[in-house]
Design a protein around this motif. Structure first.
Motif, mmCIF file in Angstrom:
data_model
loop_
_atom_site.group_PDB
_atom_site.id
_atom_site.type_symbol
_atom_site.label_atom_id
_atom_site.label_comp_id
_atom_site.label_asym_id
_atom_site.label_seq_id
_atom_site.Cartn_x
_atom_site.Cartn_y
_atom_site.Cartn_z
ATOM 1 N N VAL B 191 0.820 -1.216 0.000
ATOM 2 C CA VAL B 191 0.000 0.000 0.000
ATOM 3 C C VAL B 191 0.862 1.278 0.000
ATOM 4 C CG1 VAL B 191 -1.692 1.343 1.309
ATOM 5 C CG2 VAL B 191 -2.032 -1.111 0.976
ATOM 6 N N ASP B 200 -4.368 3.865 -6.933
ATOM 7 C CA ASP B 200 -5.373 3.615 -5.905
ATOM 8 C C ASP B 200 -5.267 2.174 -5.402
ATOM 9 O OD1 ASP B 200 -7.526 3.408 -4.284
ATOM 10 O OD2 ASP B 200 -9.045 3.555 -5.873
ATOM 11 N N GLN B 202 -7.231 0.460 -3.903
ATOM 12 C CA GLN B 202 -8.470 -0.310 -4.035
ATOM 13 C C GLN B 202 -8.699 -0.772 -5.474
ATOM 14 O OE1 GLN B 202 -9.780 -1.191 -1.226
ATOM 15 N NE2 GLN B 202 -8.259 0.157 -0.283
ATOM 16 N N ALA B 203 -7.833 -0.340 -6.394
ATOM 17 C CA ALA B 203 -8.072 -0.640 -7.807
ATOM 18 C C ALA B 203 -6.968 -1.500 -8.397
ATOM 19 C CB ALA B 203 -8.203 0.665 -8.595
ATOM 20 N N THR B 204 -6.599 -2.568 -7.670
ATOM 21 C CA THR B 204 -5.527 -3.396 -8.199
ATOM 22 C C THR B 204 -6.045 -4.652 -8.887
ATOM 23 O OG1 THR B 204 -5.275 -4.436 -6.044
ATOM 24 C CG2 THR B 204 -3.790 -2.619 -6.559
ATOM 25 N N GLY B 324 -5.134 -5.144 3.836
ATOM 26 C CA GLY B 324 -6.023 -4.021 3.607
ATOM 27 C C GLY B 324 -5.393 -2.677 3.911
ATOM 28 N N THR B 325 -4.591 -2.599 4.999
ATOM 29 C CA THR B 325 -3.974 -1.306 5.308
ATOM 30 C C THR B 325 -2.505 -1.267 4.898
ATOM 31 O OG1 THR B 325 -3.506 -2.079 7.541
ATOM 32 C CG2 THR B 325 -5.497 -0.780 7.234
ATOM 33 N N VAL B 328 -2.338 -5.124 -0.064
ATOM 34 C CA VAL B 328 -3.610 -5.531 -0.670
ATOM 35 C C VAL B 328 -3.331 -6.675 -1.625
ATOM 36 C CG1 VAL B 328 -4.878 -3.364 -0.476
ATOM 37 C CG2 VAL B 328 -3.321 -3.719 -2.399
#
Lengths: 299, 456
Positions: B191, B200, B202-204, B324-325, B328
């Motif tokens: 991250v 981003d 979240q967009a992997t 998540g943090t 990812v």
């Protein structure tokens, strides 16, 4: 009866080792040669659930025609040349320097001999890190050292080169064996009586002539045995490659690594064929030496 | 001086011989190891026979005796998992005495030792094998027996996904029972590194390899991070199979192994070209490493992405990173909806000295309790789809992976023995090693070598 008394005990004493060597060396070489002439290419054929046949020298011909195996043989040749030249050069150089009655000779001798005491695998793990193929900003190991001392042009990708990657593996091998060669040569130098040197000087030989006509001829038996030892070690190189780059890394493959790979996939016929080829290559080196020493003993 | 030279030569030869001596030792060990085990087994069996039979306590099971199980689970989470399985065995079959025949080295030495034991007709009762094509040699050699009857007996046909069963079935017979399932096609990302590169986190989940390459290019242009970290040859093959799945799709990918998809075709060619592009974004020192240092680069944040199987979380979590943090994960680019599986499975050896014990063992590893106990520790997911992982306390990643496993198209891994035989796998490794080394083969040769590896 008298003959029995004379030859009986020695033969009895030697027979266990004769038997063991016969079984574990010669019978196995024979069995290996036999396997190399079959078409046992898979485990099931080896286990006997699939048939196999005798194919004579097909495996050898196929192997020698195979580009990948030629690459391995070429690697082996290159490695042997670089390794022997390097180890002989440094071994001789160090022995020559130490023979000049350098100070702290004992310390230097131990320092140079010490790499040989390190196991190849342990040395290989360290050298894998030293021979890191990163260049530029991410360089570590030797490449980083080159940068720090301003020798940037020496930076290279070491083992990561299809033609010369194997030469990088020869560097740790030279590092390991030079000390041993040094010890051999040092023994050789010390074996030359000072009277000979003095006599040469009295006869008016300069430094060059002293070495050319007095010292080198005395050293040649040592050099020959050093060559033989290095040669057969080099032809059997395996552990160092496994530790530095691994069995599957194509640029540094040699026949011994091929043999391992073939065996692990159940291709016993070709693995045995590679083994026999290696044996023949070593014999080419060893047999003339044995003949030479046998003649020397007779005299 | 004559005194010295022979001495030097003698010393030299002596040392050389000493070298030869040590190199012989391992093979000696192997043979004695193989010889000893059956003796131990019989000794243990006699002990067992002498002790009074108290099978009445054993929750309905009246199996007793020994079971020798051969695995290469000897260290780390795998060894702990094996211990957990022993616990389940002891609870379910208290009279079965577990003998651990484990040896280190899943890649080579363990399999060689196993092979010598099998050749000598001294098999363990059950041994570990990667599910799929890698088992082919054992099947052809008649070293494993058909266990499809046990699938019926243990009721496994309903709880294992059909795709998996299809892949395990050979001419209507199944020879191994999987204990756990791993996913190979996973993309791991750091991250902090993503944020530095302006991507981003979240967009992997990339829809295609091309999209992925676009982002890698962006990372290379705008930062000094390693866009994609990778290790030695086998991890490169691992990446290659993920690219093949993405470019060909699951069906055509599976067709590569039964001859319906042409290795020499233009689709494969395109995939190989993209694989080459991806290698261009990786670290130069890749060939020095196994998978761990490569994944470690993502842990350290020096690399942005890493494609590796889902044994990575064990490494990530051990360093204290949080899913998540700190990192990812997503399916490998272009492989969303496909589960590239590899599985450890167990066989019933032909001529097993204790077939009843082996059956008890196979029951344990395939049972709900056994798969729960083992996979919780090892970090893989159960092959059974009837377990409620959330209720059982599996990690978030495991829960999601299990969900994908139940719903996605399942394909087998090349590198990990599910889709390719050992020989094909080795040939693939060779071809990839040549292709990714500087100054080596071009794309065309690479493709023809792969085609040759899978021909016939």
């Amino acid at each position: 009866m008298r003959k029995l008394k004379r030859y009986g005990p020695p033969i009895l004493l030697i027979s266990p080792s004769l038997f063991l060597i016969g079984l574990f060396v010669y019978v196995l070489i024979f069995s290996s040669a036999q396997t190399s002439m079959t078409d046992i290419y898979t485990n099931p054929q080896f286990a006997g659930t699939r048939p196999h046949t005798f194919v004579w020298f097909t495996n050898f011909i196929d192997l020698l025609k195979d580009g990948d195996f030629q690459h391995s043989l070429k690697n082996l040749l290159l490695y042997t040349l670089v390794f022997i030249t390097g180890a002989m050069f440094f071994g001789f150089l160090w022995a020559w320097l130490l023979d000049k009655r350098a100070r702290f000779e004992g310390v230097f001798r131990s320092v140079f001999l010490f790499p040989m005491a390190v196991s190849s695998v342990a040395a290989g793990v360290v050298w894998r890190w030293l021979l890191n193929s990163n260049v530029g900003d991410r360089a570590t190991g030797l490449n980083r050292l080159f940068q720090m001392v301003g020798l940037d042009f020496l930076e290279n990708k070491w083992t990561n080169n299809i033609s010369f990657g194997i030469v990088a593996v020869a560097i740790p091998a030279i590092w390991q064996m030079s000390g041993y060669i040094m010890a051999l040569f040092l023994a050789g130098f010390r074996g030359i009586p000072t009277e000979l040197r003095e006599a040469a000087r009295v006869d008016g030989a300069n430094e060059f002539k002293l070495y050319r006509y007095v010292i080198f001829p005395q050293l040649s038996p040592v050099a020959l045995s050093a060559l033989i030892i290095l040669g057969h070690m080099s032809l059997k190189v395996f552990d160092l490659i496994m530790a530095i780059t691994g069995a599957k890394f194509y640029p540094t493959k040699v026949p011994a690594v091929d043999m391992y790979n073939l065996m692990t996939e159940g291709n016993f016929a070709n693995a045995a064929a590679v083994g026999i080829i290696l044996l023949l290559v070593v014999l080419v080196l060893i047999v003339p030496y044995l003949i030479h020493t046998a003649r020397g003993d007779k005299r | 001086m004559r005194r010295f030279t022979p001495f030097a030569i003698l010393a030299a030869v002596g040392l050389a011989l000493a070298g030869c001596g040590t190199s012989n030792e391992p093979s000696d060990d192997t043979s004695t190891g193989a010889e000893n085990t059956p003796e131990e087994t019989t000794a243990a069996a006699t002990d067992e026979a002498e002790t009074p039979d108290d099978s009445t306590e054993a929750g309905g099971s009246d199996v007793s005796g020994d079971v020798e199980v051969f695995t290469w689970w000897t260290a780390g989470s795998e060894a702990l998992g094996l211990e957990a399985l022993q616990g389940v065995l002891a609870a379910k079959y208290p009279d079965v005495n577990f003998i651990n025949g484990g040896v280190t080295g899943g890649g080579g030495s363990a399999k060689e030792l196993l092979q010598t034991r099998l050749q000598a007709n001294q098999p363990p009762d059950s041994f570990q094998v990667h599910a799929g094509k890698e088992a082919q040699d054992y099947i052809d050699a008649g070293q494993v027996t058909d266990v499809s009857a046990l699938y019926e007996e243990f009721g496994l046909t309903d709880v294992f996904p059909q795709d998996l069963l299809d892949m395990l079935t050979q001419d209507g017979k199944i020879y191994t029972i999987p204990s756990n399932v791993h996913r190979a096609n996973v993309l791991w990302a750091s991250v902090p590194a993503l944020e530095q590169a302006g991507i981003d986190p979240q967009a992997t989940t990339y829809a295609s390899v091309d999209d992925f390459i676009a982002d890698l290019q962006k990372i290379q242009d705008s930062t000094d991070l390693i866009p994609l970290s990778i290790g030695g040859t086998w991890t490169q093959v691992h990446l290659l199979e993920c690219v093949l799945i993405a470019e060909l799709g699951p069906e055509a990918y599976l067709g590569l192994f039964d001859g319906t998809t042409d290795w020499a075709g233009s689709e494969v060619g395109g995939a190989l070209e993209k694989f080459g592009t991806l290698i261009g974004f990786t670290n130069d020192d890749r060939d020095q490493y196994d998978w761990e240092p490569a994944s470690q680069m993502v842990v350290d944040g020096t690399a942005v992405f890493n494609v590796m199987g889902d044994w990575v979380p064990a490494l990530l979590d051990s360093t204290g990173l949080v899913d998540g943090t700190d990192y990812v994960w997503a399916p490998a680019p272009g492989t969303d909806g496909v589960y590239d599986f590899l599985a450890d499975s167990f066989s019933l050896a032909q001529g097993a000295p204790h077939p009843d014990g082996a059956k008890a063992w196979l029951d344990v590893i395939s049972s709900a309790d056994g798969q729960e106990a083992f996979n919780k520790v090892k970090g893989s997911i159960p092959a059974r789809t009837d377990l409620d992982l959330a209720a059982l306390g599996f990690s978030d990643y495991q829960q999601q992976a299990a969900q994908s496993f139940a719903t996605d198209a399942i394909v087998g891994s090349i590198q990990h023995g599910a889709a390719a035989t050992i020989q094909q796998g080795n040939a693939t490794n060779d071809a990839v090693s040549k292709f990714t080394t500087s100054g080596s083969t071009d794309l065309e040769t690479f493709q023809s070598e792969l085609a040759a590896a899978y021909a016939g």
